[in-house]
Write a protein that holds these residues in place. Sequence first.
Motif, PDB file in Angstrom:
ATOM      1  N   PHE A  98       0.841  -1.106  -0.097  1.00 62.14           N
ATOM      2  CA  PHE A  98       0.112  -0.107   0.003  1.00 62.14           C
ATOM      3  C   PHE A  98       0.768   1.194  -0.136  1.00 62.14           C
ATOM      4  CE2 PHE A  98      -4.280   1.835   0.872  1.00 62.14           C
ATOM      5  CZ  PHE A  98      -3.649   3.035   1.138  1.00 62.14           C
ATOM      6  N   ASN A  99       2.037   1.328   0.986  1.00 59.95           N
ATOM      7  CA  ASN A  99       2.699   2.431   1.027  1.00 59.95           C
ATOM      8  C   ASN A  99       3.594   2.720  -0.297  1.00 59.95           C
ATOM      9  OD1 ASN A  99       2.070   2.717   3.511  1.00 59.95           O
ATOM     10  ND2 ASN A  99       4.095   2.085   4.292  1.00 59.95           N
ATOM     11  N   LEU A 100       4.008   1.462  -0.992  1.00 57.63           N
ATOM     12  CA  LEU A 100       4.710   1.696  -2.261  1.00 57.63           C
ATOM     13  C   LEU A 100       3.652   2.240  -3.396  1.00 57.63           C
ATOM     14  CD1 LEU A 100       6.954   1.230  -4.214  1.00 57.63           C
ATOM     15  CD2 LEU A 100       6.332  -1.473  -4.290  1.00 57.63           C
ATOM     16  N   ALA A 101       2.414   1.622  -3.399  1.00 55.45           N
ATOM     17  CA  ALA A 101       1.373   2.385  -4.072  1.00 55.45           C
ATOM     18  C   ALA A 101       1.275   3.745  -4.227  1.00 55.45           C
ATOM     19  CB  ALA A 101       0.044   1.493  -4.026  1.00 55.45           C
TER      20      ALA A 101
ATOM     21  N   GLY B 297       3.245   9.733 -10.143  1.00 54.62           N
ATOM     22  CA  GLY B 297       2.663   9.738 -11.474  1.00 54.62           C
ATOM     23  C   GLY B 297       2.741   8.295 -12.119  1.00 54.62           C
ATOM     24  N   GLN B 298       3.163   7.303 -11.462  1.00 59.33           N
ATOM     25  CA  GLN B 298       3.345   6.028 -12.045  1.00 59.33           C
ATOM     26  C   GLN B 298       2.038   5.502 -11.621  1.00 59.33           C
ATOM     27  OE1 GLN B 298       7.147   4.234 -11.312  1.00 59.33           O
ATOM     28  NE2 GLN B 298       8.201   6.257 -10.825  1.00 59.33           N
ATOM     29  N   LEU B 299       1.023   5.508 -12.329  1.00 68.77           N
ATOM     30  CA  LEU B 299      -0.389   5.128 -12.199  1.00 68.77           C
ATOM     31  C   LEU B 299      -0.448   3.447 -12.226  1.00 68.77           C
ATOM     32  CD1 LEU B 299      -2.513   8.070 -13.514  1.00 68.77           C
ATOM     33  CD2 LEU B 299      -1.534   7.676 -11.063  1.00 68.77           C
ATOM     34  N   ASP B 300      -0.102   3.223 -13.262  1.00 65.80           N
ATOM     35  CA  ASP B 300      -0.158   1.636 -13.657  1.00 65.80           C
ATOM     36  C   ASP B 300       0.477   0.799 -12.795  1.00 65.80           C
ATOM     37  OD1 ASP B 300      -1.566   1.467 -16.209  1.00 65.80           O
ATOM     38  OD2 ASP B 300       0.163   2.754 -17.100  1.00 65.80           O
ATOM     39  N   ALA B 301       1.791   1.279 -12.283  1.00 67.47           N
ATOM     40  CA  ALA B 301       2.403   0.616 -11.017  1.00 67.47           C
ATOM     41  C   ALA B 301       1.707   0.561  -9.796  1.00 67.47           C
ATOM     42  CB  ALA B 301       3.931   1.099 -11.238  1.00 67.47           C
ATOM     43  N   ALA B 302       1.271   1.819  -9.509  1.00 64.99           N
ATOM     44  CA  ALA B 302       0.606   2.137  -8.461  1.00 64.99           C
ATOM     45  C   ALA B 302      -0.849   1.322  -8.268  1.00 64.99           C
ATOM     46  CB  ALA B 302       0.181   3.445  -8.280  1.00 64.99           C
ATOM     47  N   LEU B 303      -1.312   1.405  -9.358  1.00 66.76           N
ATOM     48  CA  LEU B 303      -2.728   0.229  -9.334  1.00 66.76           C
ATOM     49  C   LEU B 303      -2.253  -1.464  -9.044  1.00 66.76           C
ATOM     50  CD1 LEU B 303      -5.722  -0.039  -9.955  1.00 66.76           C
ATOM     51  CD2 LEU B 303      -5.278  -0.305 -12.462  1.00 66.76           C
ATOM     52  N   VAL B 304      -0.855  -1.591  -9.735  1.00 63.74           N
ATOM     53  CA  VAL B 304      -0.786  -3.290  -9.352  1.00 63.74           C
ATOM     54  C   VAL B 304      -0.355  -3.420  -7.934  1.00 63.74           C
ATOM     55  CG1 VAL B 304       1.170  -4.900  -9.717  1.00 63.74           C
ATOM     56  CG2 VAL B 304       0.351  -3.515 -11.453  1.00 63.74           C
ATOM     57  N   GLN B 305       0.325  -2.286  -7.124  1.00 65.59           N
ATOM     58  CA  GLN B 305       0.441  -2.372  -5.809  1.00 65.59           C
ATOM     59  C   GLN B 305      -0.872  -2.381  -4.819  1.00 65.59           C
ATOM     60  OE1 GLN B 305       3.417  -3.598  -4.624  1.00 65.59           O
ATOM     61  NE2 GLN B 305       4.212  -3.728  -6.700  1.00 65.59           N
ATOM     62  N   TYR B 306      -1.579  -1.481  -5.372  1.00 68.00           N
ATOM     63  CA  TYR B 306      -2.853  -1.351  -4.497  1.00 68.00           C
ATOM     64  C   TYR B 306      -3.575  -2.585  -4.669  1.00 68.00           C
ATOM     65  CZ  TYR B 306      -2.910   3.819  -3.704  1.00 68.00           C
ATOM     66  OH  TYR B 306      -2.261   5.055  -3.405  1.00 68.00           O
ATOM     67  N   LYS B 307      -3.763  -3.064  -5.840  1.00 67.09           N
ATOM     68  CA  LYS B 307      -4.279  -4.514  -5.883  1.00 67.09           C
ATOM     69  C   LYS B 307      -3.765  -5.606  -4.959  1.00 67.09           C
ATOM     70  CE  LYS B 307      -6.374  -3.893 -10.530  1.00 67.09           C
ATOM     71  NZ  LYS B 307      -6.302  -4.270 -11.969  1.00 67.09           N
ATOM     72  N   ARG B 308      -2.248  -5.534  -4.987  1.00 64.69           N
ATOM     73  CA  ARG B 308      -1.609  -6.531  -4.189  1.00 64.69           C
ATOM     74  C   ARG B 308      -1.922  -6.139  -2.760  1.00 64.69           C
ATOM     75  NH1 ARG B 308       4.385  -6.584  -4.730  1.00 64.69           N
ATOM     76  NH2 ARG B 308       3.931  -8.227  -3.245  1.00 64.69           N
ATOM     77  N   SER B 309      -2.038  -4.937  -2.364  1.00 73.36           N
ATOM     78  CA  SER B 309      -2.481  -4.759  -0.842  1.00 73.36           C
ATOM     79  C   SER B 309      -3.948  -5.096  -0.501  1.00 73.36           C
ATOM     80  CB  SER B 309      -2.409  -3.347  -0.598  1.00 73.36           C
ATOM     81  OG  SER B 309      -3.003  -2.509  -1.349  1.00 73.36           O
ATOM     82  N   LEU B 310      -4.740  -4.980  -1.442  1.00 73.15           N
ATOM     83  CA  LEU B 310      -6.120  -5.449  -1.249  1.00 73.15           C
ATOM     84  C   LEU B 310      -5.928  -6.965  -1.056  1.00 73.15           C
ATOM     85  CD1 LEU B 310      -9.065  -4.816  -1.203  1.00 73.15           C
ATOM     86  CD2 LEU B 310      -9.348  -4.945  -3.360  1.00 73.15           C
ATOM     87  N   GLU B 311      -5.358  -7.663  -1.864  1.00 75.47           N
ATOM     88  CA  GLU B 311      -5.301  -8.980  -1.701  1.00 75.47           C
ATOM     89  C   GLU B 311      -4.705  -9.568  -0.566  1.00 75.47           C
ATOM     90  OE1 GLU B 311      -2.941 -10.287  -5.123  1.00 75.47           O
ATOM     91  OE2 GLU B 311      -4.632  -9.785  -6.566  1.00 75.47           O
ATOM     92  N   ARG B 312      -4.014  -8.781   0.168  1.00 71.76           N
ATOM     93  CA  ARG B 312      -3.308  -9.061   1.346  1.00 71.76           C
ATOM     94  C   ARG B 312      -4.194  -8.258   2.564  1.00 71.76           C
ATOM     95  NH1 ARG B 312      -0.535  -9.808  -2.803  1.00 71.76           N
ATOM     96  NH2 ARG B 312       1.168 -11.289  -2.695  1.00 71.76           N
ATOM     97  N   ASN B 313      -5.551  -8.107   2.262  1.00 74.58           N
ATOM     98  CA  ASN B 313      -6.120  -7.433   3.464  1.00 74.58           C
ATOM     99  C   ASN B 313      -6.114  -6.051   4.020  1.00 74.58           C
ATOM    100  OD1 ASN B 313      -7.654 -10.246   3.661  1.00 74.58           O
ATOM    101  ND2 ASN B 313      -5.721 -10.989   4.951  1.00 74.58           N
ATOM    102  N   ILE B 314      -5.548  -5.410   3.122  1.00 75.48           N
ATOM    103  CA  ILE B 314      -5.644  -3.998   3.068  1.00 75.48           C
ATOM    104  C   ILE B 314      -7.079  -3.369   2.547  1.00 75.48           C
ATOM    105  CG2 ILE B 314      -4.352  -1.537   3.120  1.00 75.48           C
ATOM    106  CD1 ILE B 314      -3.001  -3.693   4.954  1.00 75.48           C
TER     107      ILE B 314
END
Length: 239
Positions: free
Chosen positions: A178-181, A188-205
């Motif tokens: 989440f922090n990385l996202a 401004g690295q939105l595509d990479a941010a989206l990947v990390q937000y999805k990872r954090s959601l999968e890990r219960n954030i």
Amino acid sequence: MNFLMIRQSSRRISQTFSRTYAIAHNAPWLTRPSVPFRIAQTRTLTASHPRPASSLNSPSLATVDPAQAEATSLLETGTKLLEDGDIEGALAKYQRSVQIHRTASGLFNLGVTHYHLKQFDKAIECWTNAIELDPTSADAHTNLASAYIMSPPCRPQLALQHLQIAASLAPDDGEIAFNLAAVLESCGQLDAALVQYKRSLERNIDRAEQNIRNVSAKILGQRLREASKTQVAGDNEQK
């Protein structure tokens, strides 16, 4: 933009205690964290390499270095003071502990107290030194990233560097993702941010769900604008 703040213990430290919150400061796209984090405690010192009594003519245990034992005791006392909200008292104990016996845990906890006192440059120094002693501490890298964000001037590129290291050390950690996202989004690295937000959601954030919607909307808007510019350029060429 939301950002999960510093951790008050390394995952390499076995025992955890009551939880507190850090306070966001001087960064308009950060908010007070909603996820609690732990207060640090050191491992209990034990005798080094004890020998079986049957193998000795005069059995005895190896002794612990008195300086190391005193440093550990100060570290534990500082932790109790930090739990009780006495940050200045904890700072004094941690400083003395590090003076007596310099350890990654001592520097880590000392950095936490400096951070709470908004002494961000000192927190950065402590966590940098802690990482030199223990480069595998994902929590130290995460905290160092937070300090780079919070200290004036804000240094997102340095924060990004340490969060990427933290993510590589702890790939299943949703808070780090989440922090990385959040930092990727701010850069401004939105595509990479989206990947990390999805990872954090999968890990219960769970709070990442809203961020996923927001960043997805930003990406869509960005692509629509790019498509519109391409269409206009094509129309101009045909005239």
